[in-house]
Motif scaffolding. Structure first.
Motif, PDB file in Angstrom:
ATOM      1  N   PHE A 354       4.965 -11.598   3.758  1.00 41.66           N
ATOM      2  CA  PHE A 354       5.903 -10.700   3.805  1.00 41.66           C
ATOM      3  C   PHE A 354       7.134 -11.155   3.909  1.00 41.66           C
ATOM      4  N   VAL A 364       7.335  -4.509  -2.614  1.00 40.54           N
ATOM      5  CA  VAL A 364       6.053  -4.521  -2.212  1.00 40.54           C
ATOM      6  C   VAL A 364       5.677  -5.829  -2.017  1.00 40.54           C
ATOM      7  N   SER A 366       2.219  -8.219  -1.450  1.00 36.72           N
ATOM      8  CA  SER A 366       1.149  -8.455  -1.918  1.00 36.72           C
ATOM      9  C   SER A 366       0.448  -9.785  -1.403  1.00 36.72           C
ATOM     10  N   LYS A 370      -4.626  -7.688  -2.928  1.00 36.08           N
ATOM     11  CA  LYS A 370      -4.493  -6.744  -2.071  1.00 36.08           C
ATOM     12  C   LYS A 370      -2.793  -6.507  -1.594  1.00 36.08           C
ATOM     13  N   MET A 371      -2.538  -5.129  -1.697  1.00 34.90           N
ATOM     14  CA  MET A 371      -1.193  -4.754  -1.208  1.00 34.90           C
ATOM     15  C   MET A 371      -1.217  -4.755   0.356  1.00 34.90           C
ATOM     16  N   ILE A 372      -0.013  -4.956   1.065  1.00 36.83           N
ATOM     17  CA  ILE A 372       0.051  -5.045   2.280  1.00 36.83           C
ATOM     18  C   ILE A 372       1.104  -4.092   2.773  1.00 36.83           C
ATOM     19  N   ASP A 373       1.080  -3.105   3.580  1.00 29.78           N
ATOM     20  CA  ASP A 373       1.783  -2.283   4.049  1.00 29.78           C
ATOM     21  C   ASP A 373       2.379  -2.473   5.448  1.00 29.78           C
ATOM     22  N   PRO A 374       3.444  -1.912   5.895  1.00 32.02           N
ATOM     23  CA  PRO A 374       4.148  -2.317   7.218  1.00 32.02           C
ATOM     24  C   PRO A 374       2.977  -2.223   8.464  1.00 32.02           C
ATOM     25  N   LYS A 378       2.793  -5.563  10.892  1.00 32.15           N
ATOM     26  CA  LYS A 378       3.092  -5.224  12.447  1.00 32.15           C
ATOM     27  C   LYS A 378       1.802  -5.993  13.226  1.00 32.15           C
TER      28      LYS A 378
END
Length: 400
Positions: A354, A364, A366, A370-374, A378
């Motif tokens: 991140f 974005v 990754s 794999k994509m990493i969302d917020p 957190k």
């Protein structure tokens, strides 16, 4: 004349005190102790000083000692005097130990909290050696009604003189008016957090806040007294969010399942189907209010397999900690709520990825394929924070 008693000689580090008030004749003090040669005179002198501090000039005092420390003897004497003279406003306080002057914080991690009956001083002295995150000196369910007054003074004195090896100091007070009276004695004496049993409405929290503010102003306390309401009824569960947001001093929200299931008219089970709704309400209300959700105690101290299953379930649901009633439960609880090496390693990779994406101005993030969302980031940051707090990871891990 009527005699008043407190304590017993069945428990080590305690004593039995009997006081008979008189109107004339001065003070007569009798001490029965196995350490007469070394400490007999000291106990008599301490007893005399305590009676004088309480304003007592006449009466007979009998002490049967089983190895009680001075703060316990003083508490027992104060209890019998104030039972005999309910209007007595004086106090007999042991010398304040400056090493007790450490603070807690809202963010203090509370995986495990060990309950100790407030009238069992022998259990208080070395409780911190077991390394719970907090020690609860209990004035409520573990103390029988005849011992409530003595326990209040024992706990107050313990807060003044016992180090507890640096762990957070908590006191569970009684319900209602008795609990408000407990606060009068507890708030001025280096308590970090008050547990409030059987809370059902926000109004109860407002009463506690008002009492704490009143006592703090009177005694000159400036640091906050943190609060942990314990919800133990159907009404309390339905009011969980309003209770969680009722006080700015709230830091955690706990559930007590023994009373809750009794209120429902059902039995508590290991799989917890009967309490899933209530526990979910506690977690959601706590998170919505920015508090730590704390699960109930596991009451079978001999069933370590069941304890581990219960704690794993608690963590999986989203709880941050659980109560314990025996020192042997502390290590499994602490271990279960501490991030594992695999969890820490994964969290580090997510945070590094991140940070790298942020520096490169990428929208974005990754990690591998794999994509990493917020929300994932957190959660990883929280895992890192916990690992640092529990000594599993250096605070400057990014530079290593």
């Amino acid at each position: 004349m009527t005699s008043f008693t407190s304590g017993n000689t069945q428990n080590k580090s305690d004593c039995r005190v009997e006081f008979t008030p008189e109107t004339t004749g001065g003070l007569s003090i009798s001490v029965n102790t196995k350490v007469e040669v070394m400490y007999g005179d000291s106990i008599r002198e301490l007893s005399l000083d305590t009676l004088h501090e309480l304003g007592i000039e006449h009466g007979t005092l009998q002490i049967d000692d089983a190895g009680a420390l001075p703060f316990v003897i003083m508490a027992r004497i104060e209890a019998v005097v104030k039972t005999a003279f309910p209007d007595c406003k004086r106090a007999a306080l042991p010398e304040w130990k400056e090493f007790c002057r450490y603070k807690s914080s809202r963010e203090h991690l509370r995986r495990s909290r060990l309950y100790i009956p407030g009238n069992q001083p022998k259990l208080m002295l070395n409780a911190g050696l077991h390394k719970p995150d907090g020690i609860i000196l209990d004035l409520e369910d573990s103390v029988a009604p005849p011992e409530k007054l003595s326990a209040r003074f024992i706990v107050r004195n313990a807060l003044r003189v016992i180090d507890f090896f640096g762990v957070e100091r908590l006191v569970r007070v009684n319900q209602g008016a008795l609990g408000l009276a407990d606060l009068e004695e507890i708030v001025p004496h280096n308590v970090h957090l008050i547990l409030l049993p059987k809370i059902e409405t926000a109004d109860q929290m407002h009463q506690v806040d008002a009492k704490i503010a009143e006592v703090s102003k009177r005694c000159g306390r400036t640091e906050p007294v943190f609060l942990m309401p314990i919800i133990e009824s159907a009404l309390g569960i339905l009011n969980a969010l309003s209770i969680a947001t009722a006080s700015p001093n709230n830091v955690a929200l706990a559930i007590g399942l023994e009373d809750y299931t009794a209120d429902l008219g059902t039995q508590r089970t290991l799989d917890g189907k009967e309490s899933f709704f209530a526990r979910s309400m506690i977690i959601n209300a706590a998170r919505a209010a920015g508090l730590q959700p704390i699960d109930t105690v596991y009451s079978d101290v001999a069933d370590m397999v069941g304890l581990r299953k219960s704690v794993e379930q608690s963590r999986a649901m989203g709880f941050d900690g659980i109560g314990c009633i025996h020192p042997r439960q502390i290590a499994p609880i602490n271990e279960a709520f501490t991030p594992t090496e695999d969890e820490i390693s994964k969290a580090k990779r997510i945070v590094v990825a991140f940070d790298d994406a942020q520096k490169r101005g990428l929208g974005v993030v990754s990690l591998g394929s794999k994509m990493i969302d917020p929300p994932v980031v957190k959660r990883a940051v929280r895992t890192i924070d916990m690992a640092v707090a529990y000594g599993k990871l250096a605070a400057d891990w990014k530079q290593s």
